[in-house]
Write a protein that holds these residues in place. Structure first.
Motif, mmCIF file in Angstrom:
data_model
loop_
_atom_site.group_PDB
_atom_site.id
_atom_site.type_symbol
_atom_site.label_atom_id
_atom_site.label_comp_id
_atom_site.label_asym_id
_atom_site.label_seq_id
_atom_site.Cartn_x
_atom_site.Cartn_y
_atom_site.Cartn_z
ATOM 1 N N GLN A 1 -9.284 -7.845 -3.839
ATOM 2 C CA GLN A 1 -9.698 -8.880 -3.249
ATOM 3 C C GLN A 1 -8.908 -9.627 -2.449
ATOM 4 N N SER A 2 -7.652 -9.564 -2.915
ATOM 5 C CA SER A 2 -6.491 -10.478 -2.141
ATOM 6 C C SER A 2 -5.908 -10.129 -0.960
ATOM 7 N N ARG A 3 -5.613 -10.790 -0.103
ATOM 8 C CA ARG A 3 -5.084 -10.470 1.215
ATOM 9 C C ARG A 3 -3.546 -11.268 1.337
ATOM 10 N N ASN A 4 -3.214 -11.524 -0.062
ATOM 11 C CA ASN A 4 -1.690 -11.879 0.290
ATOM 12 C C ASN A 4 -0.428 -11.388 0.883
ATOM 13 N N GLY A 5 -0.734 -9.895 0.991
ATOM 14 C CA GLY A 5 0.207 -9.031 1.759
ATOM 15 C C GLY A 5 1.246 -8.626 1.160
ATOM 16 N N TRP A 6 1.223 -8.323 -0.357
ATOM 17 C CA TRP A 6 2.346 -7.616 -0.873
ATOM 18 C C TRP A 6 2.077 -6.199 -0.710
ATOM 19 N N THR A 7 3.349 -5.441 -0.863
ATOM 20 C CA THR A 7 3.514 -4.086 -0.384
ATOM 21 C C THR A 7 3.280 -3.220 -1.693
ATOM 22 N N HIS B 1 0.415 -0.770 -7.902
ATOM 23 C CA HIS B 1 -0.348 -0.597 -6.626
ATOM 24 C C HIS B 1 0.678 -0.780 -5.614
ATOM 25 N N GLY B 2 0.539 0.396 -4.523
ATOM 26 C CA GLY B 2 1.483 0.462 -3.605
ATOM 27 C C GLY B 2 2.666 1.072 -3.870
ATOM 28 N N ALA B 3 3.591 1.449 -2.805
ATOM 29 C CA ALA B 3 4.764 2.277 -2.860
ATOM 30 C C ALA B 3 5.971 1.313 -3.242
ATOM 31 N N SER B 4 6.691 1.701 -4.001
ATOM 32 C CA SER B 4 7.950 0.844 -4.253
ATOM 33 C C SER B 4 8.841 1.120 -3.350
ATOM 34 N N LEU B 5 9.585 -0.118 -2.996
ATOM 35 C CA LEU B 5 10.654 -0.050 -1.982
ATOM 36 C C LEU B 5 11.984 0.304 -2.732
ATOM 37 N N HIS B 6 12.016 0.561 -4.014
ATOM 38 C CA HIS B 6 13.311 0.654 -4.700
ATOM 39 C C HIS B 6 13.086 2.018 -5.598
ATOM 40 N N SER B 7 13.861 2.773 -5.847
ATOM 41 C CA SER B 7 13.925 3.896 -6.865
ATOM 42 C C SER B 7 14.258 3.532 -8.141
ATOM 43 N N ASP C 1 6.491 -7.095 -11.358
ATOM 44 C CA ASP C 1 7.153 -7.009 -10.279
ATOM 45 C C ASP C 1 6.253 -7.051 -8.969
ATOM 46 N N MET C 2 6.788 -7.671 -7.728
ATOM 47 C CA MET C 2 6.227 -7.716 -6.640
ATOM 48 C C MET C 2 7.129 -7.699 -5.372
ATOM 49 N N THR C 3 6.439 -7.212 -4.349
ATOM 50 C CA THR C 3 7.507 -7.001 -2.982
ATOM 51 C C THR C 3 6.660 -7.296 -1.913
ATOM 52 N N ARG C 4 7.135 -8.017 -0.952
ATOM 53 C CA ARG C 4 6.357 -8.131 0.426
ATOM 54 C C ARG C 4 7.439 -7.840 1.335
ATOM 55 N N ASP C 5 6.772 -7.096 2.320
ATOM 56 C CA ASP C 5 7.692 -6.297 3.406
ATOM 57 C C ASP C 5 8.075 -7.412 4.670
ATOM 58 N N VAL C 6 9.245 -7.649 4.614
ATOM 59 C CA VAL C 6 9.680 -8.653 5.790
ATOM 60 C C VAL C 6 10.221 -7.801 7.034
ATOM 61 N N SER C 7 10.257 -6.649 6.950
ATOM 62 C CA SER C 7 10.699 -5.779 8.167
ATOM 63 C C SER C 7 10.396 -6.346 9.673
ATOM 64 N N ALA C 8 9.261 -6.860 9.677
ATOM 65 C CA ALA C 8 8.604 -7.547 10.998
ATOM 66 C C ALA C 8 9.531 -8.804 11.397
ATOM 67 N N LEU C 9 9.931 -9.573 10.116
ATOM 68 C CA LEU C 9 10.576 -10.847 10.258
ATOM 69 C C LEU C 9 12.271 -10.442 10.771
ATOM 70 N N ILE C 10 12.565 -9.435 10.082
ATOM 71 C CA ILE C 10 14.008 -8.984 10.634
ATOM 72 C C ILE C 10 14.110 -8.559 11.852
ATOM 73 N N GLU C 11 12.957 -7.830 12.349
ATOM 74 C CA GLU C 11 12.687 -7.144 13.781
ATOM 75 C C GLU C 11 12.672 -8.398 14.674
ATOM 76 N N ALA C 12 11.871 -9.520 14.181
ATOM 77 C CA ALA C 12 11.664 -10.650 15.038
ATOM 78 C C ALA C 12 13.146 -11.322 15.270
ATOM 79 N N ARG C 13 13.913 -11.482 14.214
ATOM 80 C CA ARG C 13 15.099 -12.027 14.248
ATOM 81 C C ARG C 13 16.072 -11.286 15.052
#
Length: 467
Positions: A78-84, A98-104, A146-158
């Motif tokens: 139900q949530s749209r908080n944007g965690w990956t 839920h989702g794919a971990s960015l860390h092994s 444990d939660m992660t939010r992808d900020v790659s778009a933020l880096i690309e914008a920078r």
């Protein structure tokens, strides 16, 4: 390196430093602000999970692991908080993921229950994320979130902002260089003109002037430079004029000495080599005597002129009328023999004078007036008027007069209006030069007014002061 190039480099360097620091700081602050917003969003999602589990636990009582996983799954759908990535686990096993971990690897050491840590990480895969690790208490159990939010778009914008800034920076440097050079060229143009004018003056073109009309400091320098050039040109003109007068003086003096010496040597040689008749011997002696007197007059007046030039004298109270009356009393009988009437009008009074020099001044002026009259005679007038700071003496004659072009040269040494007539009358051309020095010693002035065929008036102001 030219001054305008120095200005250009300074302006470009200053812009590069200020714009580079300012732009980089602006991009960094913008990225930091966006990153903080992402961290706040992650913390909000963490608070929502805690709040949801707490509410469900209060309503349904103690929750099993399956209830917790099911509740979290519903919340995730139900949530749209944007965690990956989201994972809830106990110390022994994972309850929900839920989702794919960015860390092994493991996310790290968990904090105390009821707290969380938020950090920014750039995984080896190149993806950038805000990572949240927290511990919470529910149904008597400690759960780890444990939660992660992808900020790659933020880096690309920078990165895009940095690239745009670099392009704008390069454009600004180029524009600044062009504008700075143009402005420097305009500002230094008066200096170039000033330099060109100074070189022109150094090359001998003394009439060259800087054509700068600005009212700033450079304009003031240009005006001062032009004034200096005017003074220099005037001084050089005076020096050239003085050198020319010196050459004329030397030539005239040599000529004046040579002429009588030639006559004296010639007649002396004639007397020595030949037996002359008494009349011829008398004539030769007369020529020798006359030319000798001319040399004596020349040397005496030249000595007086050299002595008086640049000297100071002691002035004493004296009566100009008495000096004039005494002089005219001696000259009147002599002038009468030549048919010259001597008229004297004197105003009584005293002022500061050097009596002997004033008498010499009057003798020379009266002698010049006498020589200006033809053999038919005429009238010579001497008038004295008193003034608050001295006196005024006017000597007029009814002689030949002086041409207008000669008036400006009358006080020059050895200058004569009619050279042949003056020489035959015994003149050497030093009388008025001597008069000029005497008048200068009395802080006065001398003016000539003449009409050809009607006569001349010489007006002398002696301003030695009141007695």
């Amino acid at each position: 390196m030219t001054f305008r190039l120095k200005i250009t480099l300074c302006m470009v360097g200053l812009l590069s430093v200020l714009f580079g620091i300012g732009g980089s700081l602006l991009v960094a602050l913008s990225f930091q602000s966006s990153l903080e917003q992402e961290q706040e969003a992650a913390y909000g999602a963490y608070q929502m999970v805690i709040g949801t589990l707490t509410v469900v636990d209060d309503v349904n009582g103690s929750l099993s692991d399956d209830d917790i996983a099911r509740t979290l799954k519903q919340l995730t759908e139900q949530s749209r908080n944007g965690w990956t990535f989201l994972r809830l686990a106990t110390a022994e096993n994972t309850l929900y993921e839920h989702g794919a971990s960015l860390h092994s690897r493991h996310f790290g050491t968990y904090p105390e229950a009821g707290t969380c840590t938020i950090r920014y990480e750039a995984p080896a895969s190149g993806e950038h994320a805000v990572v949240l690790s927290g511990a919470l208490e529910t149904s008597g159990k400690t759960l780890y979130l444990d939660m992660t939010r992808d900020v790659s778009a933020l880096i690309e914008a920078r990165d895009a902002q940095q690239q745009t800034f670099q392009q704008v920076f390069l454009l600004m440097v180029v524009l600044c260089a062009l504008l700075s050079y143009t402005v420097a060229r305009v500002l230094t143009a008066p200096l170039v003109d000033l330099s060109r004018t100074s070189r022109s003056i150094a090359a001998g073109r003394l009439s060259s002037r800087a054509n700068i009309a600005s009212r700033d400091e450079i304009g003031r320098v240009a005006r001062d430079f032009n004034e200096m050039a005017d003074a220099l040109e005037s001084t050089i003109a005076e020096l050239e004029d003085a050198a020319e007068r010196q050459n004329l003086f030397t030539g005239s003096f040599a000529h004046e000495v040579k002429t009588p010496m030639t006559s004296i040597i010639g007649y002396a040689d004639l007397i020595q080599k030949q037996a002359l008749e008494p009349d011829e011997l008398t004539e030769a002696a007369r020529y020798i005597f006359t030319e000798g007197k001319r040399l004596e007059s020349l040397s005496g007046k030249l000595l007086d002129l050299l002595v008086l030039h640049g000297q100071s004298i002691a002035l004493a109270p004296a009566s100009p009328a008495s000096i004039v009356e005494e002089l005219t009393g001696r000259l009147a009988p002599i002038y009468a023999e030549q048919g010259i009437a001597l008229v004297c009008e004197c105003e009584e009074g005293t002022c500061l004078l050097e009596a002997d020099l004033v008498a010499s001044l009057l003798v020379n002026l009266c002698d010049n007036a006498r020589k200006a009259m033809d053999e038919a005679g005429g009238t010579l007038s001497v008038r004295v008027a008193m003034a608050p700071d001295g006196c005024r003496i006017a000597i007029g004659d009814t002689g030949r007069g002086i041409p207008p072009e000669a008036l400006a040269h009358l006080t020059e040494a050895f200058y004569r209006v009619d050279k042949s007539r003056s020489r035959s009358q015994g003149g050497v051309g030093l009388g008025l030069a001597l008069c000029r020095e005497i008048v200068a010693l009395h802080n006065g002035s001398m003016r000539f007014a003449s009409s050809v065929g009607k006569g001349t008036i010489v007006t002398v102001w002696l301003k030695g002061g009141a007695a």
